[in-house]
Motif scaffolding. Structure first.
Motif, PDB file in Angstrom:
ATOM      1  N   PRO A   1      -4.604   7.476  -1.424  1.00  0.00           N
ATOM      2  CA  PRO A   1      -4.154   6.122  -1.095  1.00  0.00           C
ATOM      3  C   PRO A   1      -4.288   5.198  -2.306  1.00  0.00           C
ATOM      4  CG  PRO A   1      -6.239   6.600  -0.025  1.00  0.00           C
ATOM      5  CD  PRO A   1      -5.810   7.856  -0.718  1.00  0.00           C
ATOM      6  N   SER A   2      -3.317   4.320  -2.466  1.00  0.00           N
ATOM      7  CA  SER A   2      -3.311   3.415  -3.606  1.00  0.00           C
ATOM      8  C   SER A   2      -2.518   2.166  -3.230  1.00  0.00           C
ATOM      9  CB  SER A   2      -2.684   4.108  -4.818  1.00  0.00           C
ATOM     10  OG  SER A   2      -2.754   3.283  -5.955  1.00  0.00           O
ATOM     11  N   GLU A   3      -2.330   1.303  -4.192  1.00  0.00           N
ATOM     12  CA  GLU A   3      -1.465   0.141  -4.066  1.00  0.00           C
ATOM     13  C   GLU A   3      -0.395   0.285  -5.133  1.00  0.00           C
ATOM     14  OE1 GLU A   3      -3.974  -3.237  -4.597  1.00  0.00           O
ATOM     15  OE2 GLU A   3      -5.100  -2.863  -2.768  1.00  0.00           O
TER      16      GLU A   3
ATOM     17  N   PRO B   1       0.856  -1.188   0.000  1.00  0.00           N
ATOM     18  CA  PRO B   1       0.000   0.000   0.000  1.00  0.00           C
ATOM     19  C   PRO B   1       0.894   1.241   0.000  1.00  0.00           C
ATOM     20  CG  PRO B   1      -0.021  -1.033   2.155  1.00  0.00           C
ATOM     21  CD  PRO B   1       0.807  -1.908   1.269  1.00  0.00           C
ATOM     22  N   CYS B   2       0.456   2.286  -0.684  1.00  0.00           N
ATOM     23  CA  CYS B   2       1.258   3.502  -0.752  1.00  0.00           C
ATOM     24  C   CYS B   2       0.338   4.689  -1.014  1.00  0.00           C
ATOM     25  CB  CYS B   2       2.312   3.386  -1.839  1.00  0.00           C
ATOM     26  SG  CYS B   2       1.613   3.130  -3.465  1.00  0.00           S
ATOM     27  N   GLU B   3       0.928   5.860  -1.105  1.00  0.00           N
ATOM     28  CA  GLU B   3       0.181   7.066  -1.440  1.00  0.00           C
ATOM     29  C   GLU B   3       0.789   7.681  -2.685  1.00  0.00           C
ATOM     30  OE1 GLU B   3      -0.300   9.879   1.663  1.00  0.00           O
ATOM     31  OE2 GLU B   3      -1.404   8.490   2.932  1.00  0.00           O
ATOM     32  N   LYS B   4      -0.054   7.967  -3.649  1.00  0.00           N
ATOM     33  CA  LYS B   4       0.376   8.621  -4.876  1.00  0.00           C
ATOM     34  C   LYS B   4       0.207  10.113  -4.677  1.00  0.00           C
ATOM     35  CE  LYS B   4       1.324   9.104  -9.282  1.00  0.00           C
ATOM     36  NZ  LYS B   4       2.681   9.299  -9.642  1.00  0.00           N
ATOM     37  N   LYS B   5       1.302  10.857  -4.803  1.00  0.00           N
ATOM     38  CA  LYS B   5       1.258  12.293  -4.590  1.00  0.00           C
ATOM     39  C   LYS B   5       0.744  12.991  -5.842  1.00  0.00           C
ATOM     40  CE  LYS B   5       4.714  12.309  -1.091  1.00  0.00           C
ATOM     41  NZ  LYS B   5       6.065  11.980  -0.860  1.00  0.00           N
ATOM     42  N   GLY B   6      -0.269  13.811  -5.656  1.00  0.00           N
ATOM     43  CA  GLY B   6      -0.816  14.594  -6.740  1.00  0.00           C
ATOM     44  C   GLY B   6      -0.398  16.042  -6.595  1.00  0.00           C
ATOM     45  N   LEU B   7      -1.041  16.900  -7.312  1.00  0.00           N
ATOM     46  CA  LEU B   7      -0.702  18.311  -7.281  1.00  0.00           C
ATOM     47  C   LEU B   7      -1.058  18.936  -5.935  1.00  0.00           C
ATOM     48  CD1 LEU B   7       0.453  20.605  -8.927  1.00  0.00           C
ATOM     49  CD2 LEU B   7      -1.824  21.048  -9.817  1.00  0.00           C
TER      50      LEU B   7
END
Length: 106
Positions: A51-53, A40-46
């Motif tokens: 939260p994502s995988e 599991p991880c976090e995708k950084k946006g603007l």
């Protein structure tokens, strides 16, 4: 139209990797891959993180691991997970699956 970014052979992976605004194609032999992890991880946006995988490929002679995110890969995600599990097992690569709690050593 979305395209696959990971293609599998018996002893090689063909990985399409984002490098800035461009994509690079890397031909990775099993001996070049140090480990594979599903986590599991976090995708950084603007403005915020979501939260994502993700799939993390650690490769020899490369400082940063290669990441693939579930929300970017869409319909190919389950195929990547199954293909990488088989690839790791057949080529004796360390696989860590934090999504289901499994760990397979070499």
């Amino acid at each position: 139209m979305a395209k696959e970014h990971l293609l599998f052979d018996k002893t090689e992976l063909l990985a399409v990797v984002r490098m800035g605004n461009n994509f690079a194609v890397k031909n990775l032999k099993y001996s070049d891959i140090l480990s594979i992890a599903f986590k599991p991880c976090e995708k950084k946006g603007l403005f915020k993180s979501t939260p994502s995988e993700c799939i993390e490929l650690k490769v020899k002679n490369q400082n940063q691991p290669i990441y693939y995110y579930k929300h970017e890969e869409g319909k190919f995600w389950d195929g990547y997970i199954a293909g990488l599990k088989t690839f790791a097992k057949n080529n004796r690569i360390t696989l860590t699956d934090e999504l289901s709690g499994e760990t397979a050593a070499e």
